[in-house]
Design a protein around this motif. Structure first.
Motif, short mmCIF file in Angstrom:
data_model
loop_
_atom_site.label_atom_id
_atom_site.label_comp_id
_atom_site.label_asym_id
_atom_site.label_seq_id
_atom_site.Cartn_x
_atom_site.Cartn_y
_atom_site.Cartn_z
N THR A 327 10.95 6.80 4.37
CA THR A 327 10.24 6.99 3.13
C THR A 327 8.91 6.26 3.11
OG1 THR A 327 12.22 7.09 1.81
CG2 THR A 327 10.23 6.62 0.68
N ARG A 328 7.78 6.96 3.11
CA ARG A 328 6.54 6.62 3.29
C ARG A 328 5.83 6.64 1.94
NH1 ARG A 328 5.48 5.62 8.63
NH2 ARG A 328 6.46 6.68 10.16
N HIS A 329 4.56 5.65 1.55
CA HIS A 329 4.08 5.85 0.48
C HIS A 329 2.61 5.93 0.57
CE1 HIS A 329 3.71 1.67 0.79
NE2 HIS A 329 2.66 1.69 0.42
N ALA A 330 1.78 6.47 -0.44
CA ALA A 330 0.54 6.79 -0.34
C ALA A 330 -0.08 6.07 -1.56
CB ALA A 330 0.04 8.29 -0.14
N ARG A 331 -1.24 5.46 -1.46
CA ARG A 331 -1.78 4.86 -2.72
C ARG A 331 -2.89 6.04 -3.37
NH1 ARG A 331 -7.09 2.37 -2.39
NH2 ARG A 331 -8.05 2.25 -0.23
N ILE A 332 -3.14 5.70 -4.63
CA ILE A 332 -4.11 6.78 -5.38
C ILE A 332 -4.79 5.97 -6.02
CG2 ILE A 332 -3.97 8.46 -7.09
CD1 ILE A 332 -1.14 8.88 -6.81
N SER A 333 -6.23 6.14 -5.59
CA SER A 333 -7.42 5.77 -6.18
C SER A 333 -8.26 6.38 -7.01
CB SER A 333 -8.32 4.94 -5.08
OG SER A 333 -8.62 5.89 -4.04
N LEU A 334 -9.21 5.87 -7.82
CA LEU A 334 -10.01 6.38 -8.69
C LEU A 334 -11.57 6.21 -8.32
CD1 LEU A 334 -10.27 8.56 -11.02
CD2 LEU A 334 -10.19 6.60 -12.30
N HIS A 342 -4.69 8.75 -0.67
CA HIS A 342 -4.75 8.25 0.70
C HIS A 342 -3.76 8.70 1.67
CE1 HIS A 342 -8.31 5.58 -0.21
NE2 HIS A 342 -7.77 5.86 -1.74
N SER A 343 -3.54 8.39 2.85
CA SER A 343 -2.66 8.76 3.90
C SER A 343 -1.34 7.73 3.66
CB SER A 343 -3.21 8.62 5.26
OG SER A 343 -3.57 6.98 5.45
#
Length: 422
Positions: A327-334, A342-343
């Motif tokens: 399980t990998r995660h990607a951050r979300i920015s504004l 993001h990757s």
């Protein structure tokens, strides 16, 4: 207000270049950032406290900063801190106690110059102390606002608890009433079964008449009981109304609690140095938001509601996906009013984050925009934005390259073969 242009006309606190930055509304009036944020909490259209003109929130989520006002305030402060010749200060620094005139007889010019330089250094240190005290006083004011907001929230939660207790008592009484009625119906059914069995037992005419008469009497009693029960309607309208009203009140208070926790975390991010901003600081607020908030939906994020915007700015929303069994995660920015995904990264997401699936926020195929943050040794990272206008194998391949959905790295691989343009 005209005499103190450096103060916010709402809270009457001096503008600064950190927490209370001046922001100008389309009507031309300027207010500090916390006052503008309080106006934005309740609705998508805010009303200017000065002229009562209504303004829609900009797409970026924030009204523009008044750099002219900031420059004017900095200039005024600069003039107030410049020492005059002969060791005299401007009247703006009245709290600084001026030393008594020193005797100059018998002192050389060099010695006098050294004394004046040292005096200037001490006065500068005093002004630094005064500035630090002003900043601390502003921060204490901010803390007082946070404390008052939390107290109001606690009062609302206490009211909610009292109402919830009353609703549970109503439900408990209704449960007792329904259980009693259920028991009566069960006993009535058993009596009818017993009467049905007696109809099979009479051997003589006299016994048959007695059984029939008893059955008729039982049916009359059953009909009377059913008539009484029809008057006591189930479910009770009062109970249903009370439970529904309590559910709506609970959702409203919990939403307010989530907004308060998120806003406090965001304001803490503004007033705290970047080096001190880590998960330790945000964890209490994030944990509160996770416990109290209803689940975040992808539609709410994509519409950039006020709640979603605050959570993204606080770094509390992540997209996850299973890649190569991990399980990998990607951050979300504004940035500039637009969401940036993001990757995918290998470390597990923090426990207080709000999780969305990658497929819920990731476009299935072009058209879309992708970006790459590229850096070479000795140079700063630069962002390259690529517009993918058609759904082609190459476009889908490039999306996978940016997101890392097919693997953690595309190093030493070929993106595509050269093809002539059509």
């Amino acid at each position: 207000m005209d005499d103190n242009v450096e103060d916010c006309p709402v809270c009457l606190i001096t503008f600064d270049d950190t927490l209370r930055r001046p922001r100008t509304l389309p009507c031309g009036h300027t207010h500090c950032t916390p006052c503008i944020n309080e106006l934005e909490e309740e609705q998508e259209v805010i009303t200017c406290p000065t002229c009562r003109t209504s303004h829609a929130l900009p797409e970026t989520g924030q009204f523009p900063i008044s750099y002219i006002t900031e420059a004017f305030i900095k200039k005024m402060r600069g003039l107030a801190s410049v020492p005059l010749k002969a060791g005299k200060e401007l009247t703006a620094l009245a709290p600084v106690t001026q030393p008594a005139p020193r005797p100059t007889a018998g002192l050389s010019r060099k010695t006098q110059s050294l004394l004046q330089d040292q005096e200037a250094k001490i006065l500068a240190a005093i002004r630094s102390c005064q500035e630090e005290q002003r900043q601390l006083a502003d921060y204490l004011t901010t803390l007082g606002g946070w404390g008052g907001r939390q107290q109001r929230l606690e009062d609302e939660l206490q009211t909610l608890m009292d109402q919830s207790k009353g609703a549970r008592e109503v439900i408990s009484r209704e449960e007792s009433r329904v259980e009693g009625r259920k028991e009566k119906v069960r006993q009535r059914e058993e009596a009818l079964h017993a009467a049905l069995e007696t109809l099979l037992t009479p051997a003589t005419r006299q016994e048959a008449y007695e059984v029939i008469e008893n059955a008729d009497q039982l049916l009359v009693e059953v009909e009377e009981e059913e008539e009484e029960e029809r008057e006591a309607v189930i479910p009770d309208v009062h109970v249903v109304t009370t439970v529904a009203r309590m559910a709506n009140s609970s959702r409203a208070v919990l939403q307010a609690a989530t907004s308060a926790a998120t806003q406090t975390a965001m304001e803490a991010a503004v007033t705290t140095p970047a080096a001190a901003m880590d998960s330790t600081l945000l964890a209490p607020f994030a944990a509160a938001a996770e416990r109290l908030a209803p689940p975040l939906k992808a539609e709410e994020l994509l519409r950039l509601t006020q709640r979603a915007r605050g959570l993204v700015k606080a770094g509390l929303i992540l997209a996850v996906q299973d890649v190569e069994g991990q399980t990998r995660h990607a951050r979300i920015s504004l940035q500039h009013g637009r969401l940036h995904l993001h990757s995918l990264q290998a470390p597990p997401p923090p426990p207080h984050a709000l999780i969305l699936q990658m497929g819920e926020v990731m476009p299935a195929s072009p058209p879309c925009e992708a970006f790459l943050d590229l850096a070479w040794p000795g140079s700063a990272a630069r962002r390259v934005v690529v517009s993918l206008v058609r759904d082609t194998p190459l476009g889908r391949h490039f999306v996978l390259l940016c997101s890392g959905q097919r693997g953690a790295c595309y190093a030493n691989t070929r993106l595509f073969e050269f093809q002539p343009l059509h």
